[in-house]
Write an enzyme that holds these catalytic residues in place. Structure first.
Site, short mmCIF file in Angstrom:
data_model
loop_
_atom_site.label_atom_id
_atom_site.label_comp_id
_atom_site.label_asym_id
_atom_site.label_seq_id
_atom_site.Cartn_x
_atom_site.Cartn_y
_atom_site.Cartn_z
N LYS A 15 0.82 -1.23 0.00
CA LYS A 15 0.00 0.00 0.00
C LYS A 15 0.84 1.26 0.00
O LYS A 15 0.53 2.23 -0.69
CB LYS A 15 -0.88 0.08 1.26
CG LYS A 15 -2.00 -0.88 1.33
CD LYS A 15 -2.70 -0.75 2.67
CE LYS A 15 -1.84 -1.08 3.86
NZ LYS A 15 -1.44 -2.48 4.00
N GLY A 39 3.79 -0.68 8.75
CA GLY A 39 5.15 -0.47 8.24
C GLY A 39 5.04 -0.26 6.74
O GLY A 39 4.84 -1.21 6.00
N HIS A 40 5.09 0.98 6.32
CA HIS A 40 4.92 1.28 4.90
C HIS A 40 6.26 1.65 4.28
O HIS A 40 6.88 2.64 4.65
CB HIS A 40 3.90 2.41 4.72
CG HIS A 40 2.51 1.99 5.13
ND1 HIS A 40 1.43 2.82 5.09
CD2 HIS A 40 2.05 0.79 5.58
CE1 HIS A 40 0.35 2.15 5.51
NE2 HIS A 40 0.71 0.93 5.82
N THR A 285 8.54 -5.40 12.53
CA THR A 285 9.12 -6.27 13.55
C THR A 285 10.27 -7.13 13.03
O THR A 285 10.96 -7.77 13.82
CB THR A 285 8.04 -7.23 14.10
OG1 THR A 285 7.51 -7.95 12.99
CG2 THR A 285 6.92 -6.48 14.77
P1 IMP Z 1 -1.44 -5.39 16.37
O1 IMP Z 1 -2.01 -4.55 15.28
O2 IMP Z 1 -0.02 -5.04 16.72
O3 IMP Z 1 -2.35 -5.45 17.56
O4 IMP Z 1 -1.37 -6.90 15.83
C1 IMP Z 1 -2.53 -7.66 15.51
C2 IMP Z 1 -2.29 -8.50 14.28
O5 IMP Z 1 -2.18 -7.65 13.15
C3 IMP Z 1 -1.00 -9.31 14.30
O6 IMP Z 1 -1.20 -10.50 13.59
C4 IMP Z 1 -0.02 -8.43 13.54
O7 IMP Z 1 1.04 -9.15 12.98
C5 IMP Z 1 -0.94 -7.86 12.48
N1 IMP Z 1 -0.50 -6.58 11.95
C6 IMP Z 1 -0.59 -5.36 12.54
N2 IMP Z 1 -0.12 -4.41 11.73
C7 IMP Z 1 0.25 -5.01 10.61
C8 IMP Z 1 0.79 -4.53 9.37
O8 IMP Z 1 0.99 -3.34 9.15
N3 IMP Z 1 1.08 -5.46 8.43
C9 IMP Z 1 0.82 -6.78 8.63
N4 IMP Z 1 0.31 -7.27 9.74
C10 IMP Z 1 0.02 -6.40 10.73
MG MG Z 2 3.70 -3.44 6.08
#
Ligand code: IMP
Ligand code: MG
Length: 398
Positions: A15, A39-40, A285
């Site tokens: 995106k 993370g863009h 991460t």
């Molecule tokens: P949280 O948003 O950190 O609470 O994570 C909840 C779920 O969403 C987990 O499975 C994360 O790995 C996933 N997640 C959150 N943000 C992203 C993103 O930007 N890209 C992909 N997965 C995400």
């Molecule tokens: Mg991302």
């Protein structure tokens, strides 16, 4: 003109790059939900690379306004870092405006996120997103406007510490939040000013995560803490903005970080090859992403619940060189064939059924065109462009 661009999978569809490309046709890009869990990655044509977690994505050679609206939860330290970093990387520094109603992610939210995740194993990004939204709903959250007056802030911290102590038995800490706030102060404006900007301008709303991680319509409980789908735009900007275009981005294969169902997931060597080829490691991460084949049943579900009218395909180039490209066109669920789900929980017991399409060596091959046509026919949604490389301008309109 108002457009929203969302991811149609579990995030990481590309995106950031797509938003950066199309932002040249807009005055402002708005983040309306999520926080630094996003993370863009944007790779500009001159080779500069930026990974943003909170700042909206944009086309570098243009003066543009970047808005962070009330629906976002803001990690002040990360935002300060991003702005500092951006100053080093771009000459045409954009205008940045942050809503005074945006909630703040506190150090305690990150600690709680870790504690919860050890027990409920969602596999979150540990950026404190869920606990920050939970505090917002429990009406004990801190908004940026709470920082305006230091004395009132101290009083509020004292009040909330008592609640934290009683409910969570955790010591509340505020670390250097006030200093970070001071650094951001000049960018903060009232939400009503943000609304007025949005009303007057050509605006691109940048989604985060993906429709399948949406709090309501995703694979609950394996979802994020916000309505990251198109439905989050109106509450995320605090007024019923009328959108002209709903655009969805999807990848030629699937990835997921964190836990939760994933019918077309690959394992072993096959997974490793695709992960390496697509460089599928988390931008936030660093975790290796789970990978699998494109799932058209899930894609159709995502287009239905998000209401997108057009799609953009990314990373088709990563699959080049395969003799056959598998795409999931249905499932066997309890012995029955289905190509349409009425409940996303159905995918928990789904065995994927594939169609094997002819592969391509180059995106100009006829087989790539046929692959695009196949997806359009299955979903009933037009693919208006595809991306064929990491750089912002590597997009071809169809
Ligand atoms: P949280 O948003 O950190 O609470 O994570 C909840 C779920 O969403 C987990 O499975 C994360 O790995 C996933 N997640 C959150 N943000 C992203 C993103 O930007 N890209 C992909 N997965 C995400
Ligand atoms: Mg991302």
């Amino acid at each position: 003109m108002k457009t929203v661009i969302v991811g149609l999978q579990w995030g990481d569809e590309g995106k950031g790059k797509v938003v950066a490309y199309f932002s040249r046709f807009y005055d402002s890009v708005v983040r309306y939900s999520g926080g630094s869990n996003a993370g863009h990655t944007i790779e500009y044509n001159d080779g500069t690379k930026i990974v943003n977690h909170l700042l909206p994505s944009f086309y570098k050679n243009k003066t543009i306004e970047l808005l962070i609206s009330n629906g976002v939860v803001v990690d002040l330290e990360i935002l300060c870092e991003e702005i500092k970093n951006l100053r080093k990387k771009v000459d045409n520094f954009p205008q940045i405006k942050i809503s005074n109603l945006a909630h703040v992610v506190l150090p305690i939210h990150k600690k709680l996120d870790e504690k919860f995740d050890k027990l409920n194993k969602i596999g979150t990004t540990k950026r404190g997103i869920g606990p920050a939204y939970a505090d917002k709903i429990n009406r004990i959250g801190f908004r940026l406007k709470d920082f305006e007056n230091e004395e009132n802030l101290r009083m509020k911290i004292n009040e909330i510490s008592v609640i934290y102590d009683k409910i969570y038995e955790i010591v509340f800490d505020f670390e250097n939040l006030y200093e970070h706030y001071q650094n951001l102060r000049t960018y903060i404006i009232s939400q009503l000013e943000i609304i007025n900007e949005i009303k007057l301008k050509k605006v691109l709303f940048e989604g985060t995560q993906g429709v399948l991680l949406d709090l309501d319509m995703g694979t609950y409980p394996y979802v994020t803490g916000s309505n990251c789908s198109t439905t989050g735009v109106q509450s995320g900007v605090g007024f019923p903005v009328k959108l002209d275009n709903f655009t969805g981005v999807f990848k030629a294969y699937l990835t997921r970080v964190g836990n939760g169902p994933f019918p077309t997931e690959l394992s072993g060597k096959e997974a490793e090859i695709l992960r390496k080829k697509g460089n599928e490691y988390g931008a936030t991460t660093g975790r290796p992403r789970r990978v699998g084949w494109l799932d058209l049943v899930l894609l159709k579900y995502a287009t239905t619940v998000s209401g997108v009218q057009e799609m953009i395909l990314t990373k088709g180039d990563i699959l080049s060189g395969l003799e056959k490209v598998p795409v999931c066109i249905g499932y066997r669920i309890n012995g029955k064939f289905v190509d349409n789900i009425l409940d996303i929980d159905d995918i928990k017991n789904a065995v994927p059924i594939y169609e094997y399409l002819d592969g391509w060596n180059d995106i100009n091959d006829i087989s790539f065109k046929k692959y695009i046509g196949f997806i359009e026919e299955f979903t009933g949604i037009k693919i208006k462009a595809f991306s064929f490389g990491p750089r912002v301008d590597q997009i071809k309109m169809l």
